[in-house]
Write a protein that holds these residues in place. Sequence first.
Motif, PDB file in Angstrom:
ATOM      1  N   VAL A   1       0.864  -1.179   0.000  1.00 42.86           N
ATOM      2  CA  VAL A   1       0.000   0.000   0.000  1.00 42.86           C
ATOM      3  C   VAL A   1       0.899   1.226   0.000  1.00 42.86           C
ATOM      4  N   LEU A   2       0.410   2.295  -0.612  1.00 43.90           N
ATOM      5  CA  LEU A   2       1.238   3.463  -0.866  1.00 43.90           C
ATOM      6  C   LEU A   2       0.760   4.658  -0.058  1.00 43.90           C
ATOM      7  N   ASP A   3       1.712   5.541   0.262  1.00 38.94           N
ATOM      8  CA  ASP A   3       1.348   6.793   0.930  1.00 38.94           C
ATOM      9  C   ASP A   3       1.007   7.860  -0.109  1.00 38.94           C
ATOM     10  N   GLU A   4       0.811   9.085   0.341  1.00 38.72           N
ATOM     11  CA  GLU A   4       0.396  10.153  -0.568  1.00 38.72           C
ATOM     12  C   GLU A   4       1.453  10.474  -1.611  1.00 38.72           C
ATOM     13  N   ASP A   5       2.706  10.150  -1.308  1.00 39.84           N
ATOM     14  CA  ASP A   5       3.799  10.403  -2.250  1.00 39.84           C
ATOM     15  C   ASP A   5       4.062   9.215  -3.173  1.00 39.84           C
ATOM     16  N   GLY A   6       3.247   8.176  -3.066  1.00 36.84           N
ATOM     17  CA  GLY A   6       3.429   6.999  -3.909  1.00 36.84           C
ATOM     18  C   GLY A   6       4.498   6.044  -3.428  1.00 36.84           C
ATOM     19  N   LYS A   7       4.961   6.208  -2.180  1.00 40.27           N
ATOM     20  CA  LYS A   7       5.963   5.330  -1.609  1.00 40.27           C
ATOM     21  C   LYS A   7       5.305   4.213  -0.801  1.00 40.27           C
ATOM     22  N   VAL A   8       6.008   3.098  -0.641  1.00 38.32           N
ATOM     23  CA  VAL A   8       5.478   1.966   0.115  1.00 38.32           C
ATOM     24  C   VAL A   8       5.379   2.333   1.596  1.00 38.32           C
ATOM     25  N   ALA A   9       4.160   2.261   2.126  1.00 34.89           N
ATOM     26  CA  ALA A   9       3.922   2.536   3.542  1.00 34.89           C
ATOM     27  C   ALA A   9       3.648   1.264   4.333  1.00 34.89           C
ATOM     28  N   GLY A  10       3.381   0.192   3.619  1.00 33.38           N
ATOM     29  CA  GLY A  10       3.151  -1.096   4.255  1.00 33.38           C
ATOM     30  C   GLY A  10       3.106  -2.179   3.191  1.00 33.38           C
ATOM     31  N   PHE A  11       3.458  -3.411   3.566  1.00 37.41           N
ATOM     32  CA  PHE A  11       3.410  -4.506   2.597  1.00 37.41           C
ATOM     33  C   PHE A  11       3.186  -5.824   3.317  1.00 37.41           C
ATOM     34  N   ALA A  12       2.729  -6.792   2.547  1.00 36.39           N
ATOM     35  CA  ALA A  12       2.543  -8.153   3.065  1.00 36.39           C
ATOM     36  C   ALA A  12       3.018  -9.155   2.033  1.00 36.39           C
ATOM     37  N   VAL A  13       3.689 -10.188   2.503  1.00 40.97           N
ATOM     38  CA  VAL A  13       4.038 -11.349   1.682  1.00 40.97           C
ATOM     39  C   VAL A  13       2.971 -12.413   1.966  1.00 40.97           C
ATOM     40  N   TRP A  14       2.270 -12.844   0.931  1.00 41.51           N
ATOM     41  CA  TRP A  14       1.220 -13.833   1.135  1.00 41.51           C
ATOM     42  C   TRP A  14       1.356 -15.000   0.152  1.00 41.51           C
ATOM     43  N   HIS A  15       0.828 -16.141   0.585  1.00 41.40           N
ATOM     44  CA  HIS A  15       0.797 -17.346  -0.245  1.00 41.40           C
ATOM     45  C   HIS A  15      -0.644 -17.757  -0.485  1.00 41.40           C
ATOM     46  N   GLY A  16      -0.898 -18.245  -1.700  1.00 40.23           N
ATOM     47  CA  GLY A  16      -2.234 -18.698  -2.044  1.00 40.23           C
ATOM     48  C   GLY A  16      -2.326 -20.175  -2.360  1.00 40.23           C
ATOM     49  N   VAL A  17      -1.187 -20.859  -2.486  1.00 41.56           N
ATOM     50  CA  VAL A  17      -1.246 -22.295  -2.757  1.00 41.56           C
ATOM     51  C   VAL A  17      -1.738 -23.020  -1.508  1.00 41.56           C
ATOM     52  N   PRO A  18      -2.423 -24.153  -1.670  1.00 38.61           N
ATOM     53  CA  PRO A  18      -2.886 -24.897  -0.497  1.00 38.61           C
ATOM     54  C   PRO A  18      -1.710 -25.319   0.381  1.00 38.61           C
ATOM     55  N   LEU A  19      -1.896 -25.247   1.691  1.00 35.43           N
ATOM     56  CA  LEU A  19      -0.839 -25.646   2.615  1.00 35.43           C
ATOM     57  C   LEU A  19      -0.678 -27.164   2.655  1.00 35.43           C
ATOM     58  N   ALA A  20      -1.777 -27.871   2.609  1.00 28.13           N
ATOM     59  CA  ALA A  20      -1.743 -29.338   2.684  1.00 28.13           C
ATOM     60  C   ALA A  20      -1.738 -29.941   1.288  1.00 28.13           C
ATOM     61  N   GLU A  21      -1.038 -31.040   1.137  1.00 28.31           N
ATOM     62  CA  GLU A  21      -0.951 -31.739  -0.146  1.00 28.31           C
ATOM     63  C   GLU A  21      -2.319 -32.279  -0.545  1.00 28.31           C
ATOM     64  N   GLY A  22      -2.690 -32.062  -1.814  1.00 29.61           N
ATOM     65  CA  GLY A  22      -3.924 -32.613  -2.332  1.00 29.61           C
ATOM     66  C   GLY A  22      -5.178 -31.832  -2.006  1.00 29.61           C
ATOM     67  N   ARG A  23      -5.050 -30.718  -1.297  1.00 26.87           N
ATOM     68  CA  ARG A  23      -6.211 -29.903  -0.971  1.00 26.87           C
ATOM     69  C   ARG A  23      -6.400 -28.801  -2.014  1.00 26.87           C
ATOM     70  N   ARG A  24      -7.583 -28.270  -2.108  1.00 27.29           N
ATOM     71  CA  ARG A  24      -7.830 -27.131  -2.987  1.00 27.29           C
ATOM     72  C   ARG A  24      -7.522 -25.837  -2.243  1.00 27.29           C
ATOM     73  N   ALA A  25      -7.217 -24.793  -2.990  1.00 27.02           N
ATOM     74  CA  ALA A  25      -6.951 -23.487  -2.382  1.00 27.02           C
ATOM     75  C   ALA A  25      -8.236 -22.933  -1.781  1.00 27.02           C
ATOM     76  N   GLU A  26      -8.162 -22.457  -0.526  1.00 25.24           N
ATOM     77  CA  GLU A  26      -9.321 -21.910   0.162  1.00 25.24           C
ATOM     78  C   GLU A  26      -9.065 -20.527   0.748  1.00 25.24           C
ATOM     79  N   GLU A  27      -7.799 -20.124   0.844  1.00 22.41           N
ATOM     80  CA  GLU A  27      -7.469 -18.896   1.551  1.00 22.41           C
ATOM     81  C   GLU A  27      -6.150 -18.329   1.046  1.00 22.41           C
TER      82      GLU A  27
END
Length: 329
Positions: free
Chosen positions: A221-247
């Motif tokens: 997310v950016l501040d008023e000057d277009g600089k990074v004010a916050g960030f998150a590293v996220w994963h979308g692949v299923p955590l468990a083997e053979g499961r579908r993505a849910e979160e």
Amino acid sequence: CATTSRSWPVWKSDASVTGPHRATRRDIPALNRLFSDAFTDRYRRDGMASVRVPHLNPLVWQYALGNAGDGAMLWRDGRGDLLAFNLAHRSGREGWMGPIAVRADRQGQGIGCRIVDAGIDWLRTAGATTIGLETMPRTVENIGFYARLGFRPGPLTVTLQGLAEADDGGPAIRIGELPVGARTPRLAECLALTAAVTPGADYTRECDLTLQLELGDVHCVLDEDGKVAGFAVWHGVPLAEGRRAEELRILKLIARDAPIARRVVRAVAAEAHRRRLEHVTLRCQGTQGELFGGLVNAGWQVQWTDLRMTLDGFPEPAPQGVALSNWEI
């Protein structure tokens, strides 16, 4: 194992145990079996006999091994079979261990002490000034074990789950959508923000691996000057083997303050909505009371708790803003 007056372990020699060896991708099937068996046995001994811990998604193992690098250590028995493992991770000067497991038939023989001590030594040599881990707070046996090795209890880490939502909360960018040449300066802004909020930490490798393995992305997310004010590293692949993505799972989150952190979370929740996923989860350290309270008041549900422990003399510094760092894979 026994301990010295300095609380460092003393081992009985066991020629049938060899290691540490560097864990590689070809070890993933064996790591998965030991992980599932050891943690299922742990739940059984805690009175939850119906719980069966599934195998992890091999892509998640690839990420964990890549993130740990030379800290991905395993031990073998006299037949060459996997006996134990400890994945020690260092992100700048922030060091932590996990997952850690010993085969059930060899527990109680000092091997657990040996592999934790190896992780401590590796992290100390690598220059970590924070050395920590997380364990289940109901498992007093584990807490006592780590305490005898010099770890001290800190706050709970609370896993929270919220619904995906369409509102992204304001200007945001996704690093994976940028042209390759435009990613480097934005990741440099993320590093600079991390250094300001939690000096010594560096999550660049986590960002790079997430993008390279196509596990998820980095939302800024950016501040008023277009600089990074916050960030998150996220994963979308299923955590468990053979499961579908849910979160979508947030692994790291850095923000100047709690309102900006909420904007970051909303940006990830909006991405989950676009992907037609149901939920977003994050692990919130108990020291982040303002963010925790805001999420709970917004309807987020508590899913799980872990006890955060740090080695005596290697504490986790108080952040100058919001810093969520997942010490699990």
